[in-house]
Design a protein around this motif. Structure first.
Motif, PDB file in Angstrom:
ATOM      1  N   MET A 194      11.364  29.142  19.082  1.00 53.99           N
ATOM      2  CA  MET A 194      12.520  28.541  18.420  1.00 53.99           C
ATOM      3  C   MET A 194      13.060  27.363  19.231  1.00 53.99           C
ATOM      4  O   MET A 194      13.440  26.321  18.673  1.00 53.99           O
ATOM      5  N   LEU A 228      12.905  33.309   4.629  1.00 48.28           N
ATOM      6  CA  LEU A 228      13.272  32.161   3.784  1.00 48.28           C
ATOM      7  C   LEU A 228      13.323  32.581   2.315  1.00 48.28           C
ATOM      8  O   LEU A 228      14.239  32.187   1.578  1.00 48.28           O
ATOM      9  N   GLU A 238       9.041  34.605   9.162  1.00 50.62           N
ATOM     10  CA  GLU A 238      10.038  33.585   8.846  1.00 50.62           C
ATOM     11  C   GLU A 238       9.963  33.183   7.373  1.00 50.62           C
ATOM     12  O   GLU A 238      10.994  32.985   6.715  1.00 50.62           O
ATOM     13  N   VAL A 254      14.263  24.953  11.510  1.00 45.29           N
ATOM     14  CA  VAL A 254      13.280  25.989  11.194  1.00 45.29           C
ATOM     15  C   VAL A 254      11.911  25.378  11.431  1.00 45.29           C
ATOM     16  O   VAL A 254      11.753  24.146  11.375  1.00 45.29           O
ATOM     17  N   SER A 255      10.905  26.200  11.729  1.00 42.79           N
ATOM     18  CA  SER A 255       9.575  25.640  11.958  1.00 42.79           C
ATOM     19  C   SER A 255       9.027  25.040  10.663  1.00 42.79           C
ATOM     20  O   SER A 255       9.347  25.479   9.565  1.00 42.79           O
ATOM     21  N   TYR A 313      18.249  26.685  16.245  1.00 39.96           N
ATOM     22  CA  TYR A 313      17.564  27.333  15.133  1.00 39.96           C
ATOM     23  C   TYR A 313      18.580  27.901  14.152  1.00 39.96           C
ATOM     24  O   TYR A 313      19.686  28.301  14.538  1.00 39.96           O
ATOM     25  N   THR A 314      18.218  27.911  12.886  1.00 35.84           N
ATOM     26  CA  THR A 314      19.104  28.483  11.881  1.00 35.84           C
ATOM     27  C   THR A 314      19.331  29.968  12.148  1.00 35.84           C
ATOM     28  O   THR A 314      18.427  30.682  12.589  1.00 35.84           O
ATOM     29  N   LEU A 358      19.257  32.561   6.649  1.00 37.78           N
ATOM     30  CA  LEU A 358      18.827  31.243   7.068  1.00 37.78           C
ATOM     31  C   LEU A 358      19.530  30.171   6.256  1.00 37.78           C
ATOM     32  O   LEU A 358      19.764  30.317   5.059  1.00 37.78           O
TER      33      LEU A 358
END
Length: 426
Positions: A306, A34, A30, A268-269, A210-211, A240
């Motif tokens: 997610m 990003l 992830e 997002v996390s 989630y994105t 994202l």
């Protein structure tokens, strides 16, 4: 430090500590996504397994030495860290590697800054970035102003001056207060608009999740079929955080039933807490919705994580107790049969060429948001034509005929609306 958008992506190295986290590999994946969303090229990833981070440097000294050599060999311009670092950790890593360090929070804030389009989104992002920067002002700025003015630095004024660091802190504090003031005005306007929509008794539905799960694609498909203004489509990109601002669209179904649909910013996390507070107003549409639709990427093996992230973020924002449909989107990518409804869940594809998926979703929405509607017969006097117009716009008029007493109509409407015109019920 902001990255500049050029034809060539910025070369970066991503790094992370595995603290016995079962989801560590996904977290790194992830982070790389990003970085790509921020027009960066991840040339390599360096990880280390530890029980806890080194207090002052995050990585251990041996790993940092190796990281410096890799960064120089790969000609990386930045090092992106998978966690939020302390100001001292950032300074120490920069000194030891000779590279600029961006932690996960700083990266997400930078993406939001580059993607923000509306005035409100730009203000919210600026507020979040200033709140993030305030405790990270460099102590190297602690130079006395009275030592730079050429006053001789005599005994009488020694130690009385304001440091550059203190001045910058005060400046940032004023900017933060000014932006908060502007956002309060924006929030008041949004609350008035939301209150007016509630008075119109039009049900509201909010897409959350989630994105990059496909929320904007679903919104566009619904607008294409039932929107009042087909040209107002949401931005769709395979990246994202393509959508930062809340998009609200009015949909009218063939039976004249109407509802408002909003597409909110994706989650997002490890979403920075600065953004959780800054985007509270952006997610007000979700907080005030009659129904939430959580959109999940069914093709992603980490979809359960997610979903947990989405629910955790909603809870942090005080959004709970609202009925929810869970949509498992992108079923076409894994060869899963669709659409399939199971209770409050729907396996579907927003790209379904037959429209069966979108039709199934709308049916589920309709069954839930119109659950408390009632069907009544009314006689509206001819001199109350505005009531007929209001019902035609905001309710489901099933039948109408004219009589000596007025217009006789059979209508499906919410009880609060009936309470205002109950004297005409027969």
């Amino acid at each position: 430090m902001d990255t500049k958008f050029t034809n060539q992506p910025t070369r970066v190295i991503t790094i992370g500590l595995n603290l016995n986290d079962p989801h560590f590999d996904y977290s790194i994946k992830e982070l790389n996504a990003l970085a790509q969303a921020n027009h960066m090229q991840v040339v390599t990833t360096v990880t280390q397994k530890l029980d806890h981070p080194f207090a002052g440097t995050y990585f251990g000294p041996g790993k940092i030495k190796s990281l410096k050599e890799i960064a120089e060999a790969q000609k990386a311009q930045y090092i992106i860290v998978n966690d939020e670092l302390t100001p001292s950790q950032i300074r120490n890593l920069e000194k030891m590697t000779g590279k600029d360090i961006i932690d996960r929070t700083g990266l997400i804030l930078e993406i939001f800054a580059n993607q923000a389009r509306t005035k409100e989104a730009k203000l919210q992002v600026k507020l979040a970035r200033l709140e993030y920067q305030l405790p990270r002002l460099r102590t190297s700025a602690s130079v006395r102003l009275d030592q730079q003015t050429g006053n001789g630095g005599g005994y009488t004024n020694r130690g009385s001056g304001e440091t550059l660091l203190e001045m910058r802190r005060r400046t940032l504090g004023r900017q933060i207060n000014n932006i908060r003031h502007h956002l309060k005005s924006v929030n008041k306007t949004k609350k008035v608009q939301s209150h007016q929509r509630k008075k119109m008794t039009i049900p509201t539905v909010a897409l959350v999740g989630y994105t990059n799960a496909g929320k904007s694609t679903i919104l566009n498909q619904l607008v294409k079929r039932w929107g009042t203004n087909e040209s107002k489509r949401a931005l769709v990109k395979n990246m994202l955080f393509a959508t930062l601002s809340t998009e609200v669209r009015k949909l009218t179904l063939p039976n004249n039933r109407k509802f408002l649909l909003s597409d909110t910013v994706g989650f997002v996390s490890k979403l920075p807490h600065e953004l959780i507070s800054a985007f509270q107003s952006t997610l007000s549409e979700a907080a005030n919705a009659d129904l939430l639709i959580q959109v999940v990427d069914y093709s992603d093996p980490n979809r359960q994580l997610m979903m947990k992230t989405t629910m955790k973020t909603l809870k942090k924002m005080g959004i709970h107790g609202i009925p929810m449909i869970t949509v498992f989107n992108k079923a076409d990518k894994v060869g899963k049969h669709y659409p399939v409804q199971e209770g409050n869940s729907l396996i579907m594809s927003a790209q379904d060429p037959t429209n069966r998926s979108i039709n199934a979703l709308v049916k589920m929405i309709e069954q839930r948001i119109y659950r408390n509607y009632i069907t009544v017969n009314l006689v509206i006097p001819y001199n109350q034509g505005q009531i007929i117009s209001y019902l035609n716009t905001h309710a489901d008029v099933l039948k109408a005929k004219y009589s000596a007493k007025g217009t006789q109509i059979k209508v499906n409407l919410p009880k609060p609306m009936l309470d205002r015109i109950s004297q005409y019920q027969i």
